[in-house]
Design a protein around this motif. Sequence first.
Motif, PDB file in Angstrom:
ATOM      1  N   CYS A  69      66.285  -3.786 -61.579  1.00 18.28           N
ATOM      2  CA  CYS A  69      65.815  -3.673 -60.194  1.00 18.28           C
ATOM      3  C   CYS A  69      64.579  -2.779 -60.160  1.00 18.28           C
ATOM      4  O   CYS A  69      64.562  -1.711 -60.756  1.00 18.28           O
ATOM      5  N   CYS A  72      65.877   0.574 -57.804  1.00 17.75           N
ATOM      6  CA  CYS A  72      66.852   1.569 -58.276  1.00 17.75           C
ATOM      7  C   CYS A  72      67.044   1.520 -59.785  1.00 17.75           C
ATOM      8  O   CYS A  72      67.801   2.314 -60.326  1.00 17.75           O
ATOM      9  N   CYS A  87      68.853  -7.179 -55.725  1.00 15.59           N
ATOM     10  CA  CYS A  87      69.561  -6.232 -56.575  1.00 15.59           C
ATOM     11  C   CYS A  87      71.012  -6.186 -56.135  1.00 15.59           C
ATOM     12  O   CYS A  87      71.301  -5.981 -54.959  1.00 15.59           O
ATOM     13  N   CYS A  90      71.615  -2.106 -55.033  1.00 18.08           N
ATOM     14  CA  CYS A  90      71.055  -1.485 -53.829  1.00 18.08           C
ATOM     15  C   CYS A  90      70.648  -2.512 -52.785  1.00 18.08           C
ATOM     16  O   CYS A  90      70.315  -2.147 -51.665  1.00 18.08           O
TER      17      CYS A  90
HETATM   18 ZN   LIG Z   1      68.467  -1.880 -56.874  1.00 24.87          ZN
END
Ligand SMILES: [Zn+2]
Length: 104
Positions: A69, A72, A87, A90
């Motif tokens: 991602c 994050c 993702c 997140c």
């Molecule tokens: Zn993420």
Amino acid sequence: MRTRKLEIACPVCGSAEVYYTCTPDCCYNHVCNACGATFEPATRAAGGAAPGIAPPDPPPDSTDPTAPCAVCYAPAACMTEEGGVVCGKCGARLALEFEEIHKA
Ligand SMILES: [Zn+2]
Ligand SMILES: [Zn+2]
């Protein structure tokens, strides 16, 4: 939102038979089973986040394609039902990119 395992088409030949060849804490080297090319999928934030992401069920195998991602850094990119990439951790909406493309 329901998700499914990330699907990656080989950036060289377009085959979907792509395997992840390393461990999540090392690198993102993938290999294409059709043409033998190697590459590293990456993501960039596409803007916004999807609410209520459910991780893929069944979860990906260790050899299934994966991508980090961009927001994050979790190796948790997955597909939404509409075919977008988000993702799984997140919920950020992502766009898939490729780096380190090497033809066999
Ligand atoms: Zn993420
Ligand atoms: Zn290929």
